[in-house]
Write an enzyme that holds these catalytic residues in place. Structure first.
Site, PDB file in Angstrom:
ATOM      1  N   ASP A   1      98.705  48.139  20.098  1.00 29.09           N
ATOM      2  CA  ASP A   1     100.051  47.631  19.794  1.00 29.09           C
ATOM      3  C   ASP A   1     100.104  46.843  18.487  1.00 29.09           C
ATOM      4  OD1 ASP A   1     101.077  48.846  22.006  1.00 29.09           O
ATOM      5  OD2 ASP A   1     101.274  47.035  23.213  1.00 29.09           O
TER       6      ASP A   1
ATOM      7  N   LYS B   1     106.445  40.481  26.866  1.00 26.94           N
ATOM      8  CA  LYS B   1     107.156  41.609  27.492  1.00 26.94           C
ATOM      9  C   LYS B   1     106.262  42.313  28.507  1.00 26.94           C
ATOM     10  CE  LYS B   1     107.463  45.824  25.275  1.00 26.94           C
ATOM     11  NZ  LYS B   1     107.048  46.905  26.185  1.00 26.94           N
ATOM     12  N   ASN B   2     105.021  42.603  28.107  1.00 26.12           N
ATOM     13  CA  ASN B   2     104.170  43.431  28.962  1.00 26.12           C
ATOM     14  C   ASN B   2     103.629  42.694  30.183  1.00 26.12           C
ATOM     15  OD1 ASN B   2     104.646  45.560  27.316  1.00 26.12           O
ATOM     16  ND2 ASN B   2     102.591  45.665  26.403  1.00 26.12           N
TER      17      ASN B   2
ATOM     18  N   ARG C   1     102.017  60.653  27.501  1.00 28.10           N
ATOM     19  CA  ARG C   1     101.638  59.458  28.262  1.00 28.10           C
ATOM     20  C   ARG C   1     101.828  59.776  29.740  1.00 28.10           C
ATOM     21  NH1 ARG C   1     104.333  54.271  25.442  1.00 28.10           N
ATOM     22  NH2 ARG C   1     102.764  53.138  26.619  1.00 28.10           N
TER      23      ARG C   1
ATOM     24  N   CYS D   1     108.495  55.209  24.646  1.00 33.21           N
ATOM     25  CA  CYS D   1     108.090  55.442  23.260  1.00 33.21           C
ATOM     26  C   CYS D   1     107.584  56.857  23.057  1.00 33.21           C
ATOM     27  CB  CYS D   1     106.971  54.491  22.881  1.00 33.21           C
ATOM     28  SG  CYS D   1     107.511  52.822  22.594  1.00 33.21           S
TER      29      CYS D   1
ATOM     30  N   ARG E   1     109.465  53.415  29.877  1.00 37.58           N
ATOM     31  CA  ARG E   1     108.383  54.003  30.638  1.00 37.58           C
ATOM     32  C   ARG E   1     107.832  53.051  31.703  1.00 37.58           C
ATOM     33  NH1 ARG E   1     103.856  57.154  30.455  1.00 37.58           N
ATOM     34  NH2 ARG E   1     102.115  55.886  31.129  1.00 37.58           N
TER      35      ARG E   1
ATOM     36  N   ARG F   1     113.800  46.331  22.010  1.00 37.66           N
ATOM     37  CA  ARG F   1     113.086  46.500  23.287  1.00 37.66           C
ATOM     38  C   ARG F   1     111.960  45.486  23.409  1.00 37.66           C
ATOM     39  NH1 ARG F   1     110.278  51.643  23.769  1.00 37.66           N
ATOM     40  NH2 ARG F   1     109.559  50.470  25.551  1.00 37.66           N
TER      41      ARG F   1
HETATM   42  C1  UD1 Z   1     100.467  49.651  28.198  1.00 42.91           C
HETATM   43  C2  UD1 Z   1     101.398  48.786  27.397  1.00 42.91           C
HETATM   44  C3  UD1 Z   1     101.527  49.321  25.965  1.00 42.91           C
HETATM   45  C4  UD1 Z   1     100.153  49.460  25.337  1.00 42.91           C
HETATM   46  C5  UD1 Z   1      99.220  50.251  26.244  1.00 42.91           C
HETATM   47  C6  UD1 Z   1      97.774  50.272  25.749  1.00 42.91           C
HETATM   48  C7  UD1 Z   1     102.951  47.947  29.054  1.00 42.91           C
HETATM   49  C8  UD1 Z   1     104.333  47.964  29.619  1.00 42.91           C
HETATM   50  N1  UD1 Z   1     102.704  48.798  28.053  1.00 42.91           N
HETATM   51  O1  UD1 Z   1     101.028  50.959  28.260  1.00 42.91           O
HETATM   52  O2  UD1 Z   1     102.328  48.400  25.222  1.00 42.91           O
HETATM   53  O3  UD1 Z   1     100.273  50.165  24.119  1.00 42.91           O
HETATM   54  O4  UD1 Z   1      99.191  49.677  27.565  1.00 42.91           O
HETATM   55  O5  UD1 Z   1      97.296  48.982  25.592  1.00 42.91           O
HETATM   56  O6  UD1 Z   1     102.112  47.156  29.458  1.00 42.91           O
HETATM   57  N2  UD1 Z   1      96.723  57.656  30.695  1.00 42.91           N
HETATM   58  C9  UD1 Z   1      96.493  58.819  31.389  1.00 42.91           C
HETATM   59  N3  UD1 Z   1      96.975  58.914  32.676  1.00 42.91           N
HETATM   60  C10 UD1 Z   1      97.673  57.901  33.273  1.00 42.91           C
HETATM   61  C11 UD1 Z   1      97.890  56.722  32.552  1.00 42.91           C
HETATM   62  C12 UD1 Z   1      97.409  56.616  31.253  1.00 42.91           C
HETATM   63  O7  UD1 Z   1      95.878  59.755  30.895  1.00 42.91           O
HETATM   64  O8  UD1 Z   1      98.083  58.054  34.433  1.00 42.91           O
HETATM   65  C13 UD1 Z   1      96.234  57.521  29.299  1.00 42.91           C
HETATM   66  C14 UD1 Z   1      97.362  57.387  28.283  1.00 42.91           C
HETATM   67  O9  UD1 Z   1      97.879  58.635  27.889  1.00 42.91           O
HETATM   68  C15 UD1 Z   1      96.677  56.668  27.146  1.00 42.91           C
HETATM   69  C16 UD1 Z   1      95.677  55.762  27.874  1.00 42.91           C
HETATM   70  O10 UD1 Z   1      95.546  56.294  29.180  1.00 42.91           O
HETATM   71  O11 UD1 Z   1      95.977  57.570  26.344  1.00 42.91           O
HETATM   72  C17 UD1 Z   1      96.091  54.317  27.982  1.00 42.91           C
HETATM   73  O12 UD1 Z   1      97.427  54.243  28.463  1.00 42.91           O
HETATM   74  P1  UD1 Z   1      97.929  53.040  29.377  1.00 42.91           P
HETATM   75  O13 UD1 Z   1      96.943  51.922  29.327  1.00 42.91           O
HETATM   76  O14 UD1 Z   1      98.296  53.564  30.718  1.00 42.91           O
HETATM   77  O15 UD1 Z   1      99.236  52.591  28.620  1.00 42.91           O
HETATM   78  P2  UD1 Z   1     100.507  52.009  29.318  1.00 42.91           P
HETATM   79  O16 UD1 Z   1     100.083  51.286  30.550  1.00 42.91           O
HETATM   80  O17 UD1 Z   1     101.550  53.044  29.425  1.00 42.91           O
END
Ligand code: UD1
Length: 419
Positions: free
Chosen positions: A307, A22-23, A122, A117, A93, A399
């Site tokens: 995850d 998925k990701n 986030r 989620c 998201r 999902r």
């Molecule tokens: C992706 C994955 C999700 C997985 C996560 C961490 C997808 C679609 N989803 O989510 O399944 O759980 O990586 O491996 O690939 N953060 C900030 N600012 C930002 C962006 C992120 O502070 O602009 C923080 C987040 O709150 C979190 C951390 O960075 O604490 C990591 O988040 P991130 O790697 O961005 O997760 P996703 O990309 O949303």
């Protein structure tokens, strides 16, 4: 709303095929917006998040053709709505992933702030900061991100903290930017690498994907390509944990053990006998043996994936001994703990840690899934609980897990979906 009933106590045995990730599929579908030529994507998983992404692309003017083998051909020659509405973005998201490609190819985009989620705050501030550094003018009004740029230019980005979709969004935006972009402290997840391979197949010039430093040399246009999505390492890990918890013996095909070494290591520590070749993983537990408790400390790839945290929490509930689970990526990712307590598990939650004392058995209960991986965790708990467990709000599971009840049934589980 759909529910699942599970009659626990049956060791899972048999073979199943793992779906595409998925990701990786979500960013690769977004990446098709970078070209007006057709892109053919194979090994797409049949998931609700994929349907949402197809709906989103369709609203923008994409032409999508899906065949019975889940190959999708996307043609973006007529995209004219550079807009991602709240109604879709709130359910997924990852819709934020259209921002970089739209801005880079069309010079503008309007994307709702994401929902998804409920696993803690986030934000997307790092995505926006990075795009600003590449020359975009960005404002947020009434819950929408408004972004403009005549042409993005290369920039030096240093992520803190490391972000997966942030790395993907900026990598996509940089492919058509003027000059070179360097992403330092880039996410090293295999799905980032898969996206880079697909973009390079489309004519992008990306090096370093899979390391902490990615360099992208902008090109004037991208072409069509054919690309197969890599296997889903989280789906793989979830079925392995299910087999380990139930004392079973499974063989998972169409997967890749190199994508989940941290998870395999922990399963071996829990007592599982694991063998593999390049595309197959087999796991066997000693008949009648409970898994041993294992501590988990989540961190970005190649560390233990957040995850898989909820699934290992479930396994530890019935393991021999005491385990500490530490969640370092998200600040509210323990929604499953209360539900597991209803089933008789002994868990103690304090901030980012859960201390678990394994018990002999869980008892069935009526429990509610509150996010995607928590849903998987509760289904696993149901597979070992005495009696019939009812898991409510299972739409989260659709999902991210392709035909989960069919796959579990194929392994001998007693599981049924109720309307
Ligand atoms: C992706 C994955 C999700 C997985 C996560 C961490 C997808 C679609 N989803 O989510 O399944 O759980 O990586 O491996 O690939 N953060 C900030 N600012 C930002 C962006 C992120 O502070 O602009 C923080 C987040 O709150 C979190 C951390 O960075 O604490 C990591 O988040 P991130 O790697 O961005 O997760 P996703 O990309 O949303």
């Amino acid at each position: 709303m759909d529910k699942l009933t599970i009659r626990g106590g049956i060791p899972l045995c048999g073979e199943i095929r793992i779906s595409g990730a998925k990701n990786a599929a979500l960013p690769i579908l977004a990446a098709t917006l970078l070209t007006d030529k057709p892109v053919l994507i194979g090994n797409i998983p049949h998931l609700h998040d994929i349907t949402t992404t197809m709906e989103l692309l369709g609203l923008m003017g994409s032409e999508l053709m899906l065949d019975e083998r889940m190959n999708i051909e996307v043609n973006n020659r007529n995209v004219d709505q550079l807009y991602a509405p709240y109604e879709l973005v709130k359910t997924m998201r990852a819709s934020i992933l259209v921002l970089g490609p739209l801005l880079s190819r069309y010079g503008q985009a309007q994307v709702s702030l994401p929902g998804g989620c409920t696993i803690g705050s986030r934000p997307v501030d790092l995505h926006l900061k990075g795009l600003s550094a590449m020359g975009a003018e960005i404002s947020v009004e009434d819950g929408y991100i408004h972004a403009h740029a005549r042409r993005l230019h290369g920039a030096y980005i240093n992520f803190d903290p490391v972000t997966v979709t942030g790395t993907e969004n900026l990598m996509m935006a940089a492919t058509l930017a003027d000059g070179r972009t360097i992403i330092e402290n880039a996410a090293r997840e295999p799905e980032v690498m898969d996206l880079a391979l697909c973009l390079n197949a489309m004519g992008a010039k990306i090096t370093g994907a899979g390391t902490g430093r990615i360099e992208i040399e902008g090109v004037s246009q991208l072409n069509g390509a054919r690309y197969d999505i890599l296997p889903d390492r989280i789906e793989t890990g979830t079925y392995l944990v299910a087999a380990a918890m139930t004392g079973g013996k499974v063989k998972l095909k169409n997967t890749d053990p190199s994508l989940l070494e941290a998870v395999l290591l922990k399963l071996r520590e829990a007592g599982a006998d694991i063998t593999h070749d390049d595309t197959t993983i087999s796991l066997a537990m000693e008949p009648g043996a409970r898994p041993k408790a294992v501590d988990v400390y989540t961190s970005p790839f190649p560390g233990f994936p957040t995850d898989m945290q909820a699934q290992f929490t479930a396994m530890n509930c019935i393991a021999e001994g005491r385990a500490v689970i530490t969640e370092n990526i998200f600040n509210n990712r323990f929604l499953h703990v209360k539900e597991l307590q209803k089933m008789g598990a002994d868990l103690d939650l304090a901030e980012s840690h859960v201390v678990i004392n394994g018990v002999d058995r869980l008892t069935s209960s009526r429990i509610t899934a509150k996010d995607l991986r928590a849903s998987a965790c509760l289904i696993l708990a149901g597979l070992v609980a005495q009696g019939e467990t009812l898991v409510e709000q299972v739409y989260h599971i659709d999902r991210g897990y392709e035909t989960i009840e069919e796959k579990l049934m194929q392994l001998g589980a007693h599981i049924r979906r109720l309307p």
